[in-house]
Design a protein around this motif. Structure first.
Motif: not given
Length: 289
Positions: A33-40, A242-248, A262-266, A272-273
């Motif tokens: 998950i970390t790698g996918y978010l970083v790459v995306s 919110f960050l979550t609502t922006a993505i959804a 949006l992937f950058s927001v994720a 943040f978490i």
């Protein structure tokens, strides 16, 4: 010399391998998950620029303007507000249920708490939209009841069941000998609960707080229905995002740089978490030492 049962030994080996595999799988999921978010997420940050992306106040994908400062501030303030209200209420309620409530009352309230924990988030959002938002509009005389205030109230109600349930379990796990010794030394029951039982259960209570924070940070559907989902600077009675609502809210129709943003927001939400968990673990370990 006693012989080892081959079947028992094989079973223990299989269980050990299974549990080890589950642990490694959990670590592997985090890495993937970390790698996918970083790459995306990195391409949009590289395109827009890290500082403009984090400090910009305008979000207009049609004009390639991607500033998420209002969204970050809204998420921080919304989570902070829900935790400041929900944690004290949840802990006091857990103490009452676990140590002070009569059995007849406990048998009614405890299943209710479990039921609240199982209600889908969209139901919380629907009730908030149909009941809370009109109530806020009427009481505070605002044009629309959606905004940060309504979001905080909904988040508070959603984190309460988790905090209450886990905290109560931790309080009940404290050995009765601790309480008996305290009472034998002349302490009252209230003093025993707050000065002996509560500190002894602090690791479980900390887990409850972390679980509540995770629920507040990661919630999307319920908040989308009461926040207004507009990227304004945070205010109690104006539409926010919110960050979550922006993505959804935008992922379904996004493309190109917009989708990458949006992937950058994720990715920012993920960081943040992680920061929240690291800070909490640091303070908890510091208290233990």
């Amino acid at each position: 010399m006693k012989k080892t049962n081959p079947v028992l030994k094989a079973t223990e080996t299989a269980m050990r391998l299974l549990l080890t595999g589950c642990g490694l799988a959990a670590v592997g999921f985090v890495i993937v998950i970390t790698g996918y978010l970083v790459v995306s997420g990195i391409p949009a940050i590289r395109e827009v620029g890290l500082i403009p992306f984090l400090t910009g106040t305008v979000w207009k994908p049609s004009q390639d303007q991607f500033g998420i400062l209002p969204v970050i501030l809204t998420s921080v303030l919304g989570t902070l507000g829900a935790i400041l209200i929900g944690v004290p209420l949840g802990l006091l309620f857990a103490i009452y249920l676990g140590k002070m409530a009569p059995k007849s009352i406990y048998q009614v309230i405890r299943p209710t708490v479990d039921l609240l924990a199982g209600i889908p988030s969209v139901v919380y959002g629907l009730v908030g939209m149909m009941v809370l938002v009109p109530f806020v509009r009427k009481v505070f005389h605002v044009a629309d009841g959606v905004g940060l205030f309504s979001s905080i109230i909904v988040l508070t109600v959603m984190v309460l069941p988790s905090i209450i349930s886990v905290s109560e379990t931790a309080l009940k796990a404290v050995p009765h000998e601790y309480e008996e010794a305290s009472l034998a030394l002349g302490a009252t029951w209230n003093e025993t609960v707050f000065k002996v039982t509560f500190p002894a259960a602090k690791s479980g209570i900390a887990a409850a707080v972390v679980l509540g924070i995770g629920r507040a940070v990661g919630e999307a559907m319920a908040i989308m229905m009461v926040c207004g989902n507009v990227a304004n600077m945070p205010s109690l009675f104006t539409s926010v995002r919110f960050l979550t609502t922006a993505i959804a809210g935008e992922m379904s129709y996004s493309s190109g740089l917009h989708r990458q943003a949006l992937f950058s927001v994720a990715l920012i939400l993920y960081c943040f978490i992680m920061i929240i968990n690291m800070v909490l673990n640091f303070f908890l370990k510091k208290k233990d030492t």
